[in-house]
Scaffold this active site. Structure first.
Site, PDB file in Angstrom:
ATOM      1  N   LEU A 132      -2.879   4.913  -0.536  1.00 62.08           N
ATOM      2  CA  LEU A 132      -4.285   4.454  -0.579  1.00 62.08           C
ATOM      3  C   LEU A 132      -4.344   2.988  -0.173  1.00 62.08           C
ATOM      4  O   LEU A 132      -4.503   2.084  -1.001  1.00 62.08           O
ATOM      5  CB  LEU A 132      -4.880   4.706  -1.960  1.00 62.08           C
ATOM      6  CG  LEU A 132      -5.197   6.173  -2.244  1.00 62.08           C
ATOM      7  CD1 LEU A 132      -6.197   6.301  -3.397  1.00 62.08           C
ATOM      8  CD2 LEU A 132      -5.714   6.904  -1.019  1.00 62.08           C
ATOM      9  N   HIS A 133      -4.246   2.779   1.130  1.00 59.87           N
ATOM     10  CA  HIS A 133      -4.209   1.421   1.699  1.00 59.87           C
ATOM     11  C   HIS A 133      -5.439   0.595   1.273  1.00 59.87           C
ATOM     12  O   HIS A 133      -5.322  -0.381   0.565  1.00 59.87           O
ATOM     13  CB  HIS A 133      -4.187   1.480   3.235  1.00 59.87           C
ATOM     14  CG  HIS A 133      -3.143   2.342   3.839  1.00 59.87           C
ATOM     15  ND1 HIS A 133      -1.796   2.031   3.830  1.00 59.87           N
ATOM     16  CD2 HIS A 133      -3.244   3.523   4.500  1.00 59.87           C
ATOM     17  CE1 HIS A 133      -1.118   2.975   4.469  1.00 59.87           C
ATOM     18  NE2 HIS A 133      -1.960   3.885   4.886  1.00 59.87           N
ATOM     19  N   ASP A 134      -6.606   1.007   1.736  1.00 55.91           N
ATOM     20  CA  ASP A 134      -7.798   0.160   1.620  1.00 55.91           C
ATOM     21  C   ASP A 134      -8.295  -0.052   0.198  1.00 55.91           C
ATOM     22  O   ASP A 134      -8.786  -1.147  -0.133  1.00 55.91           O
ATOM     23  CB  ASP A 134      -8.918   0.727   2.500  1.00 55.91           C
ATOM     24  CG  ASP A 134      -8.542   0.692   3.972  1.00 55.91           C
ATOM     25  OD1 ASP A 134      -9.071   1.506   4.739  1.00 55.91           O
ATOM     26  OD2 ASP A 134      -7.702  -0.142   4.360  1.00 55.91           O
ATOM     27  N   THR A 149       0.826  -1.218   0.000  1.00 53.25           N
ATOM     28  CA  THR A 149       0.000   0.000   0.000  1.00 53.25           C
ATOM     29  C   THR A 149       0.860   1.268   0.000  1.00 53.25           C
ATOM     30  O   THR A 149       0.445   2.312  -0.497  1.00 53.25           O
ATOM     31  CB  THR A 149      -0.971   0.032   1.196  1.00 53.25           C
ATOM     32  OG1 THR A 149      -0.243   0.197   2.425  1.00 53.25           O
ATOM     33  CG2 THR A 149      -1.813  -1.216   1.261  1.00 53.25           C
TER      34      THR A 149
END
Ligand code: RIB
Ligand code: CA
Length: 313
Positions: free
Chosen positions: A242-244, A196
């Site tokens: 933008l991890h998720d 991520t």
């Protein structure tokens, strides 16, 4: 092609919000049975409110939103207002959503959904601490064999921790819940910080989203303008990670990601390394692989997908 049935478990959070918008903009591929909210980035009463706002931005008030666990299985809640702001969605102007919560605890919704739909047809997509997922497994062990796959954002190995030197936030907040999930035997796809942190919302990428000149475009760009501060200051990075959205992008275009099927164990005893995802990346133990642990992403392709889908809202 029939749409893939998913339940998104989330603690919005600006990056959760982009993941939700990406999923809500993709009804041909993703049949969102429901959004279940958990305490994490901010307390539950805010994460569930934020999820309802995001459904309104997407024009998807058809999707049920359930409130779930307000604290980890056996520890006090740790939140991240320093990253996400007091509301959890700092950046854009916010409002009191008209969309109401759907009756019923999120954990019961997860259990009932898995029992109602054909075995192996529902994918769980946790974007926050794993408290709701672990609670559902503990309350109804029969659901384990009915889960198609769990595609989650959490953990770190080469990238090390973002909340302690050893642990990533989602795992650290509820390590006991993470241990339940990682030892459940359910097929896991894990999006750790290793991947991520390569999905950075740089200025050109944020401006391309703002240039959509839509409600969703401006809402997202305003969120990302706020969200990047913490990582830019801490890591000197070129934008917020933008991890998720990596979880949802994987469902839509798995070829964007590369990783390795390895054993991952969760530290729940040591205060020093609590919440660490101990990934046997080099196969130095005889522990069985239990997770596809992602390490790389085609970042340009990832942002092209996000921008193209946001343009549909
Ligand atoms: O460590 C990053 C994760 O923690 C993301 O899911 C973010 O939203 C927070 O929940
Ligand atoms: Ca999250």
């Amino acid at each position: 092609m029939t749409a893939r049935k998913i339940i998104i478990d989330t603690d919005p959070g600006q990056d959760d919000a982009v993941a939700l918008l990406l999923a809500l903009a993709s009804p041909d591929e993703l049949d969102i049975l429901g959004i279940t909210c958990v305490a994490g980035n901010v307390p539950l009463e805010l994460t569930q409110k934020n999820a309802r706002m995001i459904c309104e931005v997407a024009g998807r008030t058809d999707v049920p939103v359930h409130a779930g666990c307000e604290a980890p299985l056996s520890r006090p809640l740790v939140t991240a207002e320093h990253v996400h702001g007091k509301t959890g969605l700092d950046g854009p102007e916010l409002w009191e959503p008209k969309l109401q919560l759907t009756e019923g605890h999120a954990v019961d919704f997860i259990i009932h959904s898995l029992r109602r739909h054909a075995p192996g047809s529902v994918t769980l997509c946790p974007l926050g601490p794993l408290t709701n997922i672990a609670s559902a497994i503990q309350k109804a062990p029969d659901i384990v064999k009915r889960i198609k796959e769990i595609v989650l954002m959490g953990g770190a190995y080469f990238e090390v921790g973002n909340v302690t030197p050893a642990a990533e936030f989602n795992i650290y907040v509820d390590p006991e819940a993470a241990k339940v999930v990682f030892t459940s035997g359910v097929p896991l796809v894990v999006m750790p910080l290793d991947v991520t942190h390569k999905a950075l919302a740089t200025r050109p990428r944020v401006e391309a989203i703002r240039a959509l000149d839509s409600r969703a475009g401006h809402f997202t760009a305003d969120m990302l303008d706020f969200f990047e501060r913490f990582d830019v200051a801490k890591y000197g990075s070129q934008g917020g990670p933008l991890h998720d959205p990596c979880v949802i992008a994987y469902l839509l275009q798995p070829e964007l990601f590369t990783g390795r099927n390895v054993n991952v164990e969760i530290e729940t005893q040591s205060e020093l390394t609590l919440g660490m995802t101990v990934a046997d990346w080099w196969g130095v133990t005889d522990r069985e692989p239990n997770a596809m642990f992602m390490g790389d992403v085609d970042a340009d392709g990832f942002f092209a997908l996000i921008t193209e889908r946001l343009a549909r809202l």
